[in-house]
Design a protein around this motif. Structure first.
Motif, short mmCIF file in Angstrom:
data_model
loop_
_atom_site.label_atom_id
_atom_site.label_comp_id
_atom_site.label_asym_id
_atom_site.label_seq_id
_atom_site.Cartn_x
_atom_site.Cartn_y
_atom_site.Cartn_z
N ASP A 46 0.83 -1.14 -0.04
CA ASP A 46 -0.14 0.05 -0.08
C ASP A 46 0.80 1.29 -0.05
OD1 ASP A 46 1.11 -0.24 2.45
OD2 ASP A 46 -0.70 0.21 3.50
N ALA A 105 9.67 -3.39 2.76
CA ALA A 105 8.43 -2.51 2.96
C ALA A 105 8.54 -1.17 3.28
CB ALA A 105 7.24 -3.24 4.05
N GLY A 106 9.68 -0.74 3.14
CA GLY A 106 10.00 0.60 3.42
C GLY A 106 10.18 0.88 5.02
N ARG A 113 12.47 -2.55 17.08
CA ARG A 113 12.05 -3.78 16.20
C ARG A 113 13.47 -4.62 16.16
NH1 ARG A 113 9.91 0.30 11.51
NH2 ARG A 113 7.68 0.28 12.07
N GLN A 152 -0.22 4.95 10.11
CA GLN A 152 -0.43 3.59 9.74
C GLN A 152 -0.03 2.71 10.92
OE1 GLN A 152 2.02 1.78 6.61
NE2 GLN A 152 0.21 0.60 6.25
N ILE A 156 6.64 3.82 12.08
CA ILE A 156 7.39 4.69 12.91
C ILE A 156 6.61 6.05 13.17
CG2 ILE A 156 9.44 3.92 12.88
CD1 ILE A 156 9.80 6.03 10.48
N1 ARG Z 1 8.93 3.83 7.34
C1 ARG Z 1 7.78 3.39 8.05
C2 ARG Z 1 8.10 2.59 8.99
O1 ARG Z 1 9.12 1.70 9.16
C3 ARG Z 1 6.57 3.03 7.48
C4 ARG Z 1 6.55 1.87 6.21
C5 ARG Z 1 5.35 1.76 6.05
N2 ARG Z 1 5.51 0.57 4.81
C6 ARG Z 1 4.39 0.21 4.21
N3 ARG Z 1 4.66 -0.79 3.39
N4 ARG Z 1 3.08 0.60 4.46
O2 ARG Z 1 7.47 2.30 10.38
#
Ligand code: ARG
Length: 262
Positions: A46, A105-106, A113, A152, A156
C-alpha cells in the motif's frame, strides 16, 4: 587386502554422503548458492512507489522500488522470489513465525524492532510529512494540537505522532484507508512519509503536503528473522547496488532524480 578394500569403500561412502549433504544445504548457507530455492518476501503493498499493486496490467502484480531491489538481490544470489502481501503491522510477526524469509516494506530499522528481527544496512532515507486538506493550515507539529491525526498501525509515524503534544492519534491498517478518512473529514491530517504522500497527493488536488524536518529514526532496510543467514548474503549485494550506481538508477526510476540516496 580385504580389509583395505573395506576401508576404501567406507571412505568413498563417507565422501559421497558429505558431498550430498553439502549440496542440499548450499541453498541456505553459501553466497551465490541459492540453487533455485524460493525465498518468500512479505510486504505491505500500500506504499507507492516502494510497493503497490499494479492494476494497469490487469495482473494485480506487486511492483515498486523495493520489489526491484528484491529481484536484483535474489537473482544475484540464485533464488526464486515469491511476494506475500500482508498488513504492515503483521510483518514482524510474519518473520518471527518464519512465514517469510525477509521483509521489504520501506521499513525503518528502529531499536525496538531490532529486538525482534535483524536488519540489513539502510538502502534509502526519507522524511515525514503532514498531509491535510489544502488550506487547512496544518503545516507544523504545533498546529496539530487538538486535531485528529491518522497514522499507519505499527509504523514509526504512529510512534512519532504519540509524542506530538495534544494530537489525537488514530491508527489504521492501510494508507488508502487513511486518505479516505481524511477526504471524508473524519480525521484532520495524516502523518506519513513524504515520498509516498507525493504519490497519493498527485491524484488528490484537494490535499496538500508539508514536509517536517527530520528527527529520530528514518530510512529503509531489509528485515530478517533473528539469526537468519540471509543477512550475510544480502548485505554485500546492497553494498554492490550502492557502489555500482544501480541503486541510484532505481531511485531515479521510482522517486525521480531530486531525491537523495541513503
Ligand atoms: N517507514 C515507516 C516504518 O517503518 C513506514 C513504512 C510503511 N510501509 C508500508 N509498506 N506501508 O514504520
Amino acid at each position: 587386502m580385504k580389509r583395505l578394500k573395506f576401508l576404501f569403500t567406507a571412505f568413498l561412502t563417507a565422501l559421497l554422503t558429505i558431498t550430498l549433504v553439502t549440496a542440499c544445504n548450499s541453498g541456505t548457507s553459501t553466497s551465490g548458492g541459492g540453487a533455485g530455492r524460493t525465498l518468500t518476501m512479505a510486504t505491505s503493498a500500500d506504499y507507492p512507489p516502494y510497493e503497490f499493486i499494479d492494476t494497469s496490467s490487469g495482473s494485480q502484480e506487486i511492483v515498486g522500488f523495493d520489489v526491484d531491489i528484491a529481484k536484483f538481490i535474489t537473482e544475484k544470489l540464485g533464488y526464486e522470489l515469491k511476494i506475500d502481501n500482508v498488513d504492515f503491522n503483521a510483518l514482524i510477526p510474519t518473520l518471527q513465525s518464519k512465514r517469510a524469509d525477509f521483509v521489504m516494506a520501506g521499513m525503518t530499522p528502529t531499536e525496538e524492532r531490532k529486538q525482534n528481527v535483524d536488519f540489513s544496512q539502510i538502502y534509502y532515507e526519507a522524511k515525514n510529512a503532514i498531509v491535510a486538506k489544502t488550506g487547512a493550515g496544518l503545516a507544523t507539529v504545533a498546529s496539530l494540537n487538538g486535531k485528529t491525526l491518522g497514522v499507519q498501525l505499527g509504523s514509526i509515524q504512529e510512534q512519532a505522532a504519540k509524542d506530538f503534544q495534544g494530537a489525537n492519534v488514530k491508527a489504521l491498517n492501510r494508507i488508502n484507508e487513511m486518505i479516505q478518512e481524511l477526504k471524508a473529514g473524519r480525521i484532520d491530517a495524516i502523518l506519513m512519509e513524504d515520498t509516498v504522500a507525493k504519490g497519493y497527493i498527485a491524484s488528490n488536488p484537494d490535499l496538500e503536503i508539508n514536509v517536517l524536518p527530520n528527527e529520530g529514526e528514518a530510512g529503509s532496510a531489509v528485515a530478517f528473522p533473528k539469526g537468519s543467514e540471509l543477512l550475510g548474503e544480502f548485505d554485500p549485494i546492497i553494498s554492490e547496488l550502492k557502489s555500482s550506481g544501480e541503486l541510484e538508477k532505481l531511485i531515479n526510476k521510482w522517486f525521480g532524480s531530486d531525491t537523495p540516496a541513503a
